[in-house]
Design a protein around this motif. Structure first.
Motif, mmCIF file in Angstrom:
data_model
loop_
_atom_site.group_PDB
_atom_site.id
_atom_site.type_symbol
_atom_site.label_atom_id
_atom_site.label_comp_id
_atom_site.label_asym_id
_atom_site.label_seq_id
_atom_site.Cartn_x
_atom_site.Cartn_y
_atom_site.Cartn_z
ATOM 1 N N THR A 133 23.734 2.129 -90.617
ATOM 2 C CA THR A 133 23.586 2.387 -89.186
ATOM 3 C C THR A 133 22.127 2.439 -88.783
ATOM 4 N N LEU A 134 21.293 3.071 -89.613
ATOM 5 C CA LEU A 134 19.865 3.150 -89.324
ATOM 6 C C LEU A 134 19.248 1.763 -89.246
ATOM 7 N N LEU A 135 19.585 0.907 -90.205
ATOM 8 C CA LEU A 135 19.056 -0.452 -90.203
ATOM 9 C C LEU A 135 19.510 -1.209 -88.958
ATOM 10 N N THR A 136 20.772 -1.061 -88.626
ATOM 11 C CA THR A 136 21.314 -1.762 -87.460
ATOM 12 C C THR A 136 20.615 -1.327 -86.180
ATOM 13 N N GLU A 137 20.424 -0.010 -86.039
ATOM 14 C CA GLU A 137 19.781 0.515 -84.835
ATOM 15 C C GLU A 137 18.330 0.051 -84.750
ATOM 16 N N ALA A 138 17.614 0.134 -85.861
ATOM 17 C CA ALA A 138 16.207 -0.260 -85.873
ATOM 18 C C ALA A 138 16.045 -1.747 -85.578
ATOM 19 N N LYS A 139 16.886 -2.563 -86.194
ATOM 20 C CA LYS A 139 16.787 -4.012 -85.970
ATOM 21 C C LYS A 139 17.161 -4.381 -84.541
ATOM 22 N N VAL A 141 16.717 -2.557 -81.816
ATOM 23 C CA VAL A 141 15.594 -2.210 -80.944
ATOM 24 C C VAL A 141 14.473 -3.229 -81.091
ATOM 25 N N LEU A 142 14.133 -3.550 -82.334
ATOM 26 C CA LEU A 142 13.040 -4.487 -82.575
ATOM 27 C C LEU A 142 13.385 -5.879 -82.043
ATOM 28 N N ARG A 143 14.615 -6.323 -82.285
ATOM 29 C CA ARG A 143 15.035 -7.642 -81.809
ATOM 30 C C ARG A 143 14.971 -7.714 -80.288
ATOM 31 N N GLY A 144 15.384 -6.635 -79.621
ATOM 32 C CA GLY A 144 15.327 -6.607 -78.170
ATOM 33 C C GLY A 144 13.904 -6.717 -77.648
ATOM 34 N N ARG A 145 12.975 -6.022 -78.312
ATOM 35 C CA ARG A 145 11.583 -6.100 -77.881
ATOM 36 C C ARG A 145 10.999 -7.484 -78.135
ATOM 37 N N VAL A 146 11.298 -8.051 -79.293
ATOM 38 C CA VAL A 146 10.736 -9.361 -79.644
ATOM 39 C C VAL A 146 11.266 -10.451 -78.718
#
Length: 207
Positions: A133-139, A141-146
């Motif tokens: 879940t942590l990986l999914t949430e972090a990715k 957020v990052l994907r949305g910003r990128v």
């Protein structure tokens, strides 16, 4: 601190964050096994029932602590991207460096690192069950910003790159192999290559 008798409040009430903060500090100081609802009640200055009302079970407390720290890390990522609205490579450099510098002074991560050396291993299984879940949430957020930078990648390619960045950063969080700046520089260089862009002037200066 004397335990105060207070009326129960619903989950997410005024005492939830102080309880989570106290739990993080107590875990770092004495280990996860030392964390009890009674001790947290004493530290925060509320009744034990209030702690249960705010948090629930000890497993729920662990998840709340992990989520709290994740929000802190994602906040510095967002701040880094806000500083570089027109330069994706610099945003990635700044975000990676900020995360690793925050991790270097993170008391919960230090407690987890101690647990890996056998001092207190109760918290690790809880962290492991949340890892996906942590990986999914972090990715996410990052994907949305990128995506806001309109990179020359399709969704599948962007997912692969974000997975690489997040997993690399997490590995350096738990076992650093260089300074935060060095690791950030390396990942920014990889990002520049993948995106087909030249390193920024500041990257060339750092190199």
């Amino acid at each position: 601190m004397t335990v105060m008798s207070v009326l129960p409040v619903p989950a997410g009430g005024q005492y939830r964050q102080p309880i989570i903060t106290a739990a993080i500090e107590l875990t770092a100081k004495s280990g996860w096994s030392a964390v009890t609802m009674a001790r947290l009640a004493d530290l925060v200055g509320v009744s034990r029932q209030t702690v249960y009302n705010e948090i629930g079970s000890k497993t729920a407390l662990a998840e709340a602590m992990i989520s709290h720290e994740l929000r802190r890390f994602l906040a510095v990522v967002s701040t880094a991207f806000d500083r570089h609205p027109d330069d994706l490579v610099e945003a990635i450099y700044d975000a990676v460096r900020a995360v690793l510098e925050l991790a270097d002074d993170n008391i919960l991560l230090r407690a987890i690192a101690s647990a890996t050396h056998g001092t207190d291993n109760e918290f690790l299984p809880l962290l492991t069950t949340r890892a996906g879940t942590l990986l999914t949430e972090a990715k996410a957020v990052l994907r949305g910003r990128v995506r806001g930078y309109a990179p020359p990648l399709d969704d599948g390619q962007l997912t692969v790159v974000m997975d690489l960045v997040v997993r690399t950063v997490l590995s350096h969080v738990m076992q650093p192999s260089g300074t935060p700046a060095e690791t950030a520089d390396g990942l920014a260089w990889v990002a520049a290559r993948v995106l087909g862009t030249a390193p920024s002037a500041s990257m060339r200066t750092r190199s």
